[in-house]
Design an enzyme around this catalytic site. Structure first.
Site, PDB file in Angstrom:
ATOM      1  N   HIS A  32       0.888  -1.178   0.000  1.00  0.00           N
ATOM      2  CA  HIS A  32       0.000   0.000   0.000  1.00  0.00           C
ATOM      3  C   HIS A  32       0.917   1.217   0.000  1.00  0.00           C
ATOM      4  O   HIS A  32       1.356   1.650   1.055  1.00  0.00           O
ATOM      5  CB  HIS A  32      -0.870   0.025   1.266  1.00  0.00           C
ATOM      6  CG  HIS A  32      -1.730  -1.190   1.463  1.00  0.00           C
ATOM      7  ND1 HIS A  32      -3.043  -1.229   1.061  1.00  0.00           N
ATOM      8  CD2 HIS A  32      -1.485  -2.402   2.031  1.00  0.00           C
ATOM      9  CE1 HIS A  32      -3.570  -2.418   1.383  1.00  0.00           C
ATOM     10  NE2 HIS A  32      -2.636  -3.149   1.965  1.00  0.00           N
ATOM     11  N   ARG A  65       0.142   4.203  -0.902  1.00  0.00           N
ATOM     12  CA  ARG A  65      -0.611   5.369  -0.412  1.00  0.00           C
ATOM     13  C   ARG A  65      -0.831   6.502  -1.397  1.00  0.00           C
ATOM     14  O   ARG A  65      -1.863   7.135  -1.361  1.00  0.00           O
ATOM     15  CB  ARG A  65       0.031   5.977   0.855  1.00  0.00           C
ATOM     16  CG  ARG A  65      -0.062   5.109   2.039  1.00  0.00           C
ATOM     17  CD  ARG A  65      -1.508   4.969   2.489  1.00  0.00           C
ATOM     18  NE  ARG A  65      -1.620   3.765   3.294  1.00  0.00           N
ATOM     19  CZ  ARG A  65      -2.634   2.921   3.223  1.00  0.00           C
ATOM     20  NH1 ARG A  65      -3.619   3.131   2.408  1.00  0.00           N
ATOM     21  NH2 ARG A  65      -2.673   1.846   3.954  1.00  0.00           N
ATOM     22  N   HIS A 107      -8.863  -9.917   1.018  1.00  0.00           N
ATOM     23  CA  HIS A 107      -8.692  -9.684   2.453  1.00  0.00           C
ATOM     24  C   HIS A 107      -9.865 -10.387   3.110  1.00  0.00           C
ATOM     25  O   HIS A 107     -10.996  -9.892   3.074  1.00  0.00           O
ATOM     26  CB  HIS A 107      -8.684  -8.185   2.764  1.00  0.00           C
ATOM     27  CG  HIS A 107      -8.534  -7.902   4.224  1.00  0.00           C
ATOM     28  ND1 HIS A 107      -7.433  -7.267   4.746  1.00  0.00           N
ATOM     29  CD2 HIS A 107      -9.340  -8.183   5.268  1.00  0.00           C
ATOM     30  CE1 HIS A 107      -7.570  -7.189   6.061  1.00  0.00           C
ATOM     31  NE2 HIS A 107      -8.726  -7.721   6.408  1.00  0.00           N
ATOM     32  N   HIS A 113      -2.552 -12.590   3.329  1.00  0.00           N
ATOM     33  CA  HIS A 113      -2.127 -12.634   4.740  1.00  0.00           C
ATOM     34  C   HIS A 113      -2.886 -13.633   5.614  1.00  0.00           C
ATOM     35  O   HIS A 113      -3.589 -13.252   6.545  1.00  0.00           O
ATOM     36  CB  HIS A 113      -2.166 -11.252   5.381  1.00  0.00           C
ATOM     37  CG  HIS A 113      -3.337 -10.367   5.010  1.00  0.00           C
ATOM     38  ND1 HIS A 113      -4.622 -10.827   5.017  1.00  0.00           N
ATOM     39  CD2 HIS A 113      -3.397  -9.070   4.635  1.00  0.00           C
ATOM     40  CE1 HIS A 113      -5.423  -9.836   4.653  1.00  0.00           C
ATOM     41  NE2 HIS A 113      -4.709  -8.764   4.417  1.00  0.00           N
ATOM     42  N   ASP A 167       2.374  -6.758   2.731  1.00  0.00           N
ATOM     43  CA  ASP A 167       1.261  -5.927   3.196  1.00  0.00           C
ATOM     44  C   ASP A 167       1.804  -4.599   3.729  1.00  0.00           C
ATOM     45  O   ASP A 167       1.295  -4.058   4.724  1.00  0.00           O
ATOM     46  CB  ASP A 167       0.443  -6.652   4.273  1.00  0.00           C
ATOM     47  CG  ASP A 167      -0.933  -6.018   4.468  1.00  0.00           C
ATOM     48  OD1 ASP A 167      -1.259  -5.080   3.713  1.00  0.00           O
ATOM     49  OD2 ASP A 167      -1.663  -6.449   5.376  1.00  0.00           O
TER      50      ASP A 167
HETATM   51  O1  DOR Z   1      -3.537  -3.480   8.500  1.00  0.00           O
HETATM   52  C1  DOR Z   1      -3.929  -3.234   7.363  1.00  0.00           C
HETATM   53  N1  DOR Z   1      -3.583  -2.103   6.736  1.00  0.00           N
HETATM   54  N2  DOR Z   1      -4.733  -4.111   6.744  1.00  0.00           N
HETATM   55  C2  DOR Z   1      -5.332  -3.815   5.594  1.00  0.00           C
HETATM   56  O2  DOR Z   1      -6.118  -4.599   5.124  1.00  0.00           O
HETATM   57  C3  DOR Z   1      -5.112  -2.530   4.934  1.00  0.00           C
HETATM   58  C4  DOR Z   1      -3.844  -1.931   5.366  1.00  0.00           C
HETATM   59  C5  DOR Z   1      -3.731  -0.486   4.974  1.00  0.00           C
HETATM   60  O3  DOR Z   1      -4.115  -0.179   3.842  1.00  0.00           O
HETATM   61  O4  DOR Z   1      -3.246   0.322   5.748  1.00  0.00           O
HETATM   62 ZN    ZN Z   2      -3.030  -5.064   2.650  1.00  0.00          ZN
HETATM   63 ZN    ZN Z   3      -5.553  -6.930   3.902  1.00  0.00          ZN
END
Ligand code: DOR
Ligand code: ZN
Ligand code: ZN
Length: 438
Positions: free
Chosen positions: A61, A63, A177, A230, A300
């Site tokens: 991610h 961002r 997920h 995960h 992740d």
């Molecule tokens: O802990 C997590 N953070 N699990 C997720 O599914 C999304 C992720 C995030 O995008 O920050």
């Molecule tokens: Zn994720």
């Molecule tokens: Zn996830």
């Protein structure tokens, strides 16, 4: 004249090791064998080093866009490269979420302008989005359809009816997920106004198992490739053991679930969805990984800032950064005798390339892209803040003894990182899309 020759490296795949030279031209491996004839613009001696395909992290991610001050494609991709990850697949729960072709293309443009590693981009499932997903994934450039069955960080969540529509109406790889929203909601009511002893208490294993059971049902009814993200519990592992070889379901494990249990005193820095689990679960995921039941490792990587993590339990976002330490962590596990080197290449390069249909990735072979990692097995070193390239500047692994980042990392034949330091960030990675049949 070749662009690059890597000499005398020990080339490692999941099934072999052999010493050979590798010649690269135009970002592609064009020769492997004894001394190639002809000159090269650059020569690298890999005597005493392993050469493996660049790692593929199918789950990050980064961002960007819409999160000022946080990780972006420049910082995230540099962190990735420094840690031997030469291809990342970015998740759709950004703002705006990539649930439309337009948002997806915007993100692709951003990555194209800033990423020093190659990138695949997931397309997010959302109500009414089947047609668009068909265009963008089944027939288009996205690397898969990402489904959130339970609410996590960000805006994406699908209900069961929408999930069924996606099973019926699309056929490409679906990454999930898997936490059941019904179970999560019941827990939310139960804990309202109180702080649970651990995050795991508020998102119990049951949420994961109920979701995975539903996925198994749906995959049986509407067979298509499903990749469960995960996996974190013994119960999921036990259930999915029974579908192995029967249904096209593969599993991803994330390093934090392998390295930490829910009693680790990390506070909100260990808050992640799905949560860190009891020790028996952690051990069960390791056992599954050793037995071959886990297919890929995905970090992740969810780079929330220190400031965000220092908020109260309810306000702190879930997520742990990790893209830059997959290599170091797994090499440490090799060193400790927990897993073989060949298996690491399989988990982090070969299997993800196969699962995503990235046919030019995940192999050191003629015709493959020259995404290459050189390293030596050596002493473990204490992880300090200086090793962190991610903009967040923190890691739950700080203070642990880990294998150092790789000696050299090449992306498309270009040396990008040396011993954890970015030496050339002038190049840009390329979009990676699955090969389509027919
Ligand atoms: O802990 C997590 N953070 N699990 C997720 O599914 C999304 C992720 C995030 O995008 O920050
Ligand atoms: Zn994720
Ligand atoms: Zn996830």
């Amino acid at each position: 004249m070749y662009d690059l020759i890597i000499e005398d490296g020990t080339i490692l795949s999941s099934t072999s090791r052999w010493v050979a030279d590798i010649a690269v031209e135009g970002g592609e491996i064009v020769y492997i064998g004894p001394r190639p004839g002809g000159g090269a613009r650059e020569r690298v001696s890999a005597i005493g080093r392993f050469v493996v395909p660049g790692f593929i992290d199918g789950h990050v991610h980064f961002r960007d866009p819409g999160h000022p001050g946080k990780e972006d494609w420049a910082s995230g991709s540099r962190a990735a490269a420094s840690g031997g990850v030469t291809t990342v697949c970015d998740m759709p729960n950004t703002s705006p979420p990539t649930i439309t072709g337009e948002a997806w293309r915007e993100k692709a443009a951003l990555a194209a302008s800033r990423s020093v590693v190659n990138y695949g981009l997931w397309f997010g499932a959302a109500a009414g989005g089947v047609e668009e997903a068909r265009r963008m994934v089944d027939e288009g450039p996205a690397c898969g359809i990402k489904v959130f069955m339970g609410a996590s960080t960000g805006p994406l969540l699908v209900d069961d009816a929408t999930l069924v529509e996606f099973f019926k109406g699309t056929r490409s790889l679906m990454g999930v997920h898997a936490e059941d929203e019904g179970v999560l909601q019941a827990q939310r009511l139960l804990w309202e106004g109180r702080v649970p002893p651990t995050h795991h208490d508020s998102r119990p294993a049951e949420a994961a198992v109920v979701a995975v059971r539903r996925l198994v049902e749906l995959t049986r009814a509407f067979p298509r490739p499903v990749h469960i993200c995960h996996v974190s519990t013994e119960a999921e592992v036990a259930l999915l053991e029974t579908t192995r070889g029967v249904l096209p379901i593969t599993l991803e494990a994330s390093p934090h679930h392998l390295w930490f249990n829910h009693e680790q005193p990390l506070g909100n820095f260990g808050k992640v969805n799905p949560p860190l689990r009891p020790e028996a679960d952690r051990r069960a995921v390791w056992a599954a990984l050793r037995r071959g039941l886990i297919d890929t490792i995905g970090s992740d990587h969810a780079p929330h800032t220190r400031e965000e993590k220092e908020r109260g339990y309810a306000e702190a976002p879930a997520g742990i950064p990790g893209v830059e330490f997959i290599f170091s962590l797994l090499l440490s596990a090799v060193r400790q005798g927990r897993i073989g080197l060949e298996r690491v290449v399989q988990l982090c390069a070969e299997a993800p390339a196969q699962r995503f249909g990235f046919v030019r990735k995940g192999r050191v072979a003629v015709g493959a892209d020259a995404d290459l990692v050189l390293f030596r097995e050596g002493e473990l070193v204490r992880l300090t803040a200086d090793h962190i390239l991610s903009r967040v500047g923190w890691s739950p692994y700080l203070g642990q003894n880990l294998a150092p980042k790789p000696e050299m990392v090449f992306v498309g034949g270009r040396l990008v990182s040396k011993a954890g330091v970015i030496v050339d960030d002038s190049g840009r990675g390329a979009l990676v899309s699955p090969a389509r049949e027919g």
